[in-house]
Design an enzyme around this catalytic site. Sequence first.
Site, PDB file in Angstrom:
ATOM      1  N   HIS A   1       0.847  -1.188   0.000  1.00 57.13           N
ATOM      2  CA  HIS A   1       0.000   0.000   0.000  1.00 57.13           C
ATOM      3  C   HIS A   1       0.881   1.235   0.000  1.00 57.13           C
ATOM      4  CE1 HIS A   1      -3.112   2.867   1.153  1.00 57.13           C
ATOM      5  NE2 HIS A   1      -3.971   1.965   0.725  1.00 57.13           N
TER       6      HIS A   1
ATOM      7  N   ASP B   1      -7.980  -5.326  -0.093  1.00 58.13           N
ATOM      8  CA  ASP B   1      -8.474  -6.191  -1.174  1.00 58.13           C
ATOM      9  C   ASP B   1      -8.102  -7.659  -1.021  1.00 58.13           C
ATOM     10  OD1 ASP B   1      -9.711  -4.129  -2.692  1.00 58.13           O
ATOM     11  OD2 ASP B   1      -7.725  -3.440  -3.297  1.00 58.13           O
TER      12      ASP B   1
HETATM   13  N1  CMC Z   1       4.152  -7.553  -4.718  1.00 61.87           N
HETATM   14  C1  CMC Z   1       5.491  -7.538  -4.883  1.00 61.87           C
HETATM   15  N2  CMC Z   1       6.253  -6.451  -4.714  1.00 61.87           N
HETATM   16  C2  CMC Z   1       5.624  -5.311  -4.380  1.00 61.87           C
HETATM   17  C3  CMC Z   1       4.240  -5.248  -4.199  1.00 61.87           C
HETATM   18  C4  CMC Z   1       3.499  -6.440  -4.366  1.00 61.87           C
HETATM   19  N3  CMC Z   1       2.173  -6.446  -4.211  1.00 61.87           N
HETATM   20  N4  CMC Z   1       3.886  -3.980  -3.877  1.00 61.87           N
HETATM   21  C5  CMC Z   1       5.008  -3.271  -3.866  1.00 61.87           C
HETATM   22  N5  CMC Z   1       6.071  -4.062  -4.171  1.00 61.87           N
HETATM   23  C6  CMC Z   1       7.490  -3.674  -4.213  1.00 61.87           C
HETATM   24  C7  CMC Z   1       7.820  -2.898  -5.469  1.00 61.87           C
HETATM   25  O1  CMC Z   1       8.233  -3.746  -6.506  1.00 61.87           O
HETATM   26  C8  CMC Z   1       8.916  -1.991  -4.979  1.00 61.87           C
HETATM   27  O2  CMC Z   1      10.096  -2.760  -4.890  1.00 61.87           O
HETATM   28  P1  CMC Z   1      11.524  -2.088  -5.206  1.00 61.87           P
HETATM   29  O3  CMC Z   1      11.711  -1.067  -4.133  1.00 61.87           O
HETATM   30  O4  CMC Z   1      12.486  -3.216  -5.170  1.00 61.87           O
HETATM   31  O5  CMC Z   1      11.390  -1.458  -6.568  1.00 61.87           O
HETATM   32  C9  CMC Z   1       8.489  -1.647  -3.564  1.00 61.87           C
HETATM   33  O6  CMC Z   1       7.699  -2.757  -3.125  1.00 61.87           O
HETATM   34  C10 CMC Z   1       7.674  -0.363  -3.438  1.00 61.87           C
HETATM   35  O7  CMC Z   1       6.583  -0.449  -4.340  1.00 61.87           O
HETATM   36  P2  CMC Z   1       5.994   0.783  -5.142  1.00 61.87           P
HETATM   37  O8  CMC Z   1       5.370   0.292  -6.393  1.00 61.87           O
HETATM   38  O9  CMC Z   1       7.040   1.856  -5.279  1.00 61.87           O
HETATM   39  O10 CMC Z   1       4.925   1.291  -4.104  1.00 61.87           O
HETATM   40  P3  CMC Z   1       3.680   2.214  -4.420  1.00 61.87           P
HETATM   41  O11 CMC Z   1       3.356   2.902  -3.167  1.00 61.87           O
HETATM   42  O12 CMC Z   1       3.950   3.069  -5.610  1.00 61.87           O
HETATM   43  O13 CMC Z   1       2.519   1.179  -4.834  1.00 61.87           O
HETATM   44  C11 CMC Z   1       0.725  -0.364  -4.664  1.00 61.87           C
HETATM   45  C12 CMC Z   1       1.513   0.766  -3.985  1.00 61.87           C
HETATM   46  C13 CMC Z   1      -0.525  -0.635  -3.867  1.00 61.87           C
HETATM   47  C14 CMC Z   1       0.289   0.105  -6.084  1.00 61.87           C
HETATM   48  C15 CMC Z   1       1.596  -1.631  -4.770  1.00 61.87           C
HETATM   49  O14 CMC Z   1       1.932  -2.071  -3.469  1.00 61.87           O
HETATM   50  C16 CMC Z   1       0.941  -2.737  -5.569  1.00 61.87           C
HETATM   51  O15 CMC Z   1       1.076  -2.771  -6.794  1.00 61.87           O
HETATM   52  N6  CMC Z   1       0.203  -3.689  -4.893  1.00 61.87           N
HETATM   53  C17 CMC Z   1      -0.542  -4.710  -5.589  1.00 61.87           C
HETATM   54  C18 CMC Z   1      -1.865  -4.151  -6.093  1.00 61.87           C
HETATM   55  C19 CMC Z   1      -2.843  -3.912  -4.950  1.00 61.87           C
HETATM   56  O16 CMC Z   1      -3.039  -4.750  -4.084  1.00 61.87           O
HETATM   57  N7  CMC Z   1      -3.515  -2.741  -4.990  1.00 61.87           N
HETATM   58  C20 CMC Z   1      -4.533  -2.383  -3.983  1.00 61.87           C
HETATM   59  C21 CMC Z   1      -4.044  -1.288  -3.079  1.00 61.87           C
HETATM   60  S1  CMC Z   1      -5.032  -1.028  -1.615  1.00 61.87           S
HETATM   61  C22 CMC Z   1      -6.633  -0.676  -2.084  1.00 61.87           C
HETATM   62  C23 CMC Z   1      -6.835   0.360  -3.123  1.00 61.87           C
HETATM   63  O17 CMC Z   1      -6.072   1.300  -3.306  1.00 61.87           O
HETATM   64  O18 CMC Z   1      -7.836   0.257  -3.798  1.00 61.87           O
END
Ligand code: CMC
Length: 434
Positions: A312, A369
Site C-alpha cells: 500500500h 483487497d
Molecule cells: N508484490 C510484490 N512487490 C511489491 C508489491 C506487491 N504487491 N507492492 C510493492 N512491491 C514492491 C515494489 O516492486 C517496490 O520494490 P523495489 O523497491 O524493489 O522497486 C516496492 O515494493 C515499493 O513499491 P511501489 O510500487 O514503489 O509502491 P507504491 O506505493 O507506488 O505502490 C501499490 C503501492 C498498492 C500500487 C503496490 O503495493 C501494488 O502494486 N500492490 C498490488 C496491487 C494492490 O493490491 N492494490 C490495492 C491497493 S489497496 C486498495 C486500493 O487502493 O484500492
Amino acid sequence: MLLKKNKQTNRAELKINGVKYHLDIIEGSTGEKALDIRQLRSDTGLITLDPGYKNTGSCCSSITYLDGEKGILNYRGYAIEELAEKCSFVEVAYLLLHGELPNLEQLNRFRHLLRRYALIHEDMIHFFDHFPPNATPMSILSSMVNVLCNYYPEMSDDPLENIDSTAARLISKIRTIAAFSYKKSIGHPLVYPRYDLDYCGNFLNMMFDRPVIPYEVKPEIVATLNKLLILQADHEQNCSTSAVRLVGSAGVNLYAAISAGINALWGPLHGGANQAVIDMLEAIYKDGNDFKKYIEKAKDPDDPFRLSGFGHRVYKTYDPRAKIIKKACDETLAILNISDPLLDIAKQLEEVALNDDYFKKRKLYPNVDFYSGIIYRAIGIPTNMFTVMFALGRLPGWIAQWKEMWEDPETKIGRPRQIYAGPTKRELIPLHER
Ligand code: CMC
C-alpha cells in the site's frame, strides 16, 4: 477546518543560490505537518516535482484520518473498528457526508430518500440491452452513472444546491444499476428495489431473487455486506478520490466526477485488486497450490507479476481494514457453511510473505483487497462484480470529498505543472522535404 501554523518552528527556511526564502509550516489536527509551497513559484521561480504525489498534499480535509505507520483509520474522528462493529453502511454514509453521526430522525429521513430514489428511469433500462453480453460491469457502471445527469439534471449552477437529494439519488441508484447490470449479464429478469428492505438487503435481493426461487435475505449476510461497504467507504486522497476531486474541480456535474472515480477505481493497482486477488488465488489453486512459486515471481525484479492485495502507498503495517475483513471472512464462511480452498491459499500466502525478507524490508502487508473477494465470492457475487462492490462502498466518500471541495473557499481547478523534457525549439521542415 482545524489548521494551525506550527508553533515551535513556525516557518522553514529554504536557501537557493544563497538567497533565503521562508515557507510556512502548517499543522493538521493530529499533528501532521506540511510545508506550504503556495508562493514557491512566484517567490523563487521553482516548482516541486513529485511523480505519483508520494509527498504532496492536494488539500486539507476533515473527513478521513489515516496513520500508515500505526495502522490507524478514522472517519470523522471515529475508529474504523468501532464503525464497522456498531453502525450500518447508511449511518456511515451520513457521517461522511454530514460530519456527524445521524440521530434516529435524521437517519430515517436519509433512509426515506434512499428508498424514494431507488428506481432508475425506465428508459435507462434499455441501455443495458446495447452493451455486449460480456461487457465489463465497471464500464457499464461508469457509463450509466455519466448518463444519470441527463435524466436527473437537478445539479444546477450551484453544485451544492440539492446536494442531500443528489447524494441519496446517487447512492441509491448506483446500487440499482449495479444489480440490474448483473441480472442483464446473466439474462435474468430484473428485480426492482423494495420499500420494505434496507440498503444492503435490497441490493442482495435485487441481485439474487428469481421469479422461480425467491431469495432469502439473511440478516448475517446483510451485516457482513454492511461491514465491507463501511470499510471501503472512504480512504482520503487515494487515486479514485483524487480523480473525483480533480475532474470535479473543473466544474463538471457530480455524476461526471463520480464516473471518473469509478474509472480510476477499476485499475488493478487500485480497487481492481480485489478481482485480481481471486484471479491470482485461482491460478495458484490450478497450479497445484504452489504458492511459493508465486512469491518468487512477485520478488523477481524481471517479472512484472505482483502479489495482488499486498502493499500500500500509505500503510507500512497491516491495513486495519484487512484485519477486520480477514476475521469477517472466517465468520461468513462459517455462517454459510462454506469451505473455500482459496481462503487457505490466501492465508498460506500471507504467512510466507510476512516472514519473507523481501516483503519485510519493503513493509508489504495484506491490504483491504486481499480477503474481501473471498467474502464476496461466498455471498455469490461474481468475480467481475467485485470492483463494482468496492465502488458502491466508496461512493459516499467520493461524494463527501467532492462536497468538501466545493465548500472550501480555497478550491481552485486542479492543474499540476511539469518539467518539460522534450525537444527545444525546432525548425519545421515542410512535408515534401522530410
Ligand atoms: N508484490 C510484490 N512487490 C511489491 C508489491 C506487491 N504487491 N507492492 C510493492 N512491491 C514492491 C515494489 O516492486 C517496490 O520494490 P523495489 O523497491 O524493489 O522497486 C516496492 O515494493 C515499493 O513499491 P511501489 O510500487 O514503489 O509502491 P507504491 O506505493 O507506488 O505502490 C501499490 C503501492 C498498492 C500500487 C503496490 O503495493 C501494488 O502494486 N500492490 C498490488 C496491487 C494492490 O493490491 N492494490 C490495492 C491497493 S489497496 C486498495 C486500493 O487502493 O484500492
